[in-house]
Design an enzyme around this catalytic site. Sequence first.
Site, short mmCIF file in Angstrom:
data_model
loop_
_atom_site.label_atom_id
_atom_site.label_comp_id
_atom_site.label_asym_id
_atom_site.label_seq_id
_atom_site.Cartn_x
_atom_site.Cartn_y
_atom_site.Cartn_z
CG ASP A 188 -1.76 1.24 1.19
OD1 ASP A 188 -2.74 1.33 0.46
OD2 ASP A 188 -1.71 2.18 2.18
CD GLU B 173 -4.10 0.77 -3.64
OE1 GLU B 173 -5.43 0.98 -3.53
OE2 GLU B 173 -3.50 1.62 -2.97
CG ASP C 285 -1.64 3.32 5.78
OD1 ASP C 285 -2.63 3.73 5.12
OD2 ASP C 285 -0.84 4.00 6.49
#
Length: 398
Positions: A189, A274, A355
């Site tokens: 992340d 991501e 997170d």
Amino acid sequence: MKTTRVKRAFKYRFYPTDTQAAELSRTFGCVRKVYNLALAARTEAWTRQERVNYNQTSAMLTAWKKTEELVYLNDVSSVPLQQALRHLQVAFTNFFGKRAKYPRFKSRKTSRKSAEYTTSAFRFQDGKLTLAKMAEPLDIVWSRPLPEGAAPSTVTVSQDAAGRWYVSMLCEDPSVKPLPATDAAIGIDIGLDHLLTLSNGEKVSNPRHERRDRARLAKAQRQLARKAKGDGANRAKARRKVAKVYARIADRRHDHLHKLTTRLVRENQTIVIEDLTVRNMVKNGSLARSISDAAWSEFRSMLEYKAQWYGREVIAIDRWFPSSKLCSVCGTLQDKMPLSVRTWTCDCGTTHDRDVNAAKNILAVGLTASVCGAGVRPQRRTPGGQSAMKQKPLRREP
């Protein structure tokens, strides 16, 4: 197992003599001139709905050299000029393939100063590199050795805005081989408070390189703003001072990202990240500076090419997947999750670090997509809510 040969560019700093610096500066100017002339010719043909290819621009270059106005093009090596035409051809190929915008003209002040030499225009022997039109080899600082028995196929000489000279040698590196396969997988992340948060709970601090030198940069920019605009020596000196601060920031950033991505690739077989659209995120005026300093796009680029080198896999999940709002234990999707919330407790009783929980969800959906070839839809609290991942609409049977 077939071994893929990897070509790597080895970049070194060098210190040219006054004669070499003058020759290279002339070459940079001629490369820029030829590129702009060819671009103008192709643009004019484009308005007439005609296409001009590389062979035609090469013939134009021969004609330009015979004119009185451009006879100075004969004073530099012809190879960098031909390479400029090839680079323009690649730019147009990317434009027609809708992978890039229309090529732009090169600027004397803002464009990168570089010249590319192929094997016919340089000699590399006994660890010494001599370019065409030069009598002496370049004084290169060999900060790391080239691969044993390496023979450079192309050499690119450049000068950055801070006035530093670099030579980049492209050659095959037999030491780059796939690493032994492992079962390790990690979800990442990306953030600003911490540059990376891993699914195993590890957090990598954000060095904030630009913030560390912000006062020095602001001072240099103020001094530049006071100088009279034009081509004066004082303004050029002040501009180099600003460029040196930026170069210091960029060098530290690159070093940190290289070390970080190399570690991640060596330790993990599968890396899930991501798919963020950074170019849209930097439009946020309050966060643009911090996002640019974090260099998320550069991090992903390094991660992907190193994974390809060493036989690893990088999976990018859909940017709309609600990794922060989804409980990694029971799969319950929260309605809202403001950025100010750093820890939260799910209805199942599990307390999450925002997170770390997001990194665990990123890993889970990435592995599922890799194995099943499909996305993951988390549980919804209300029917008809927005899907976690964008899905193609189903076609109704007639």
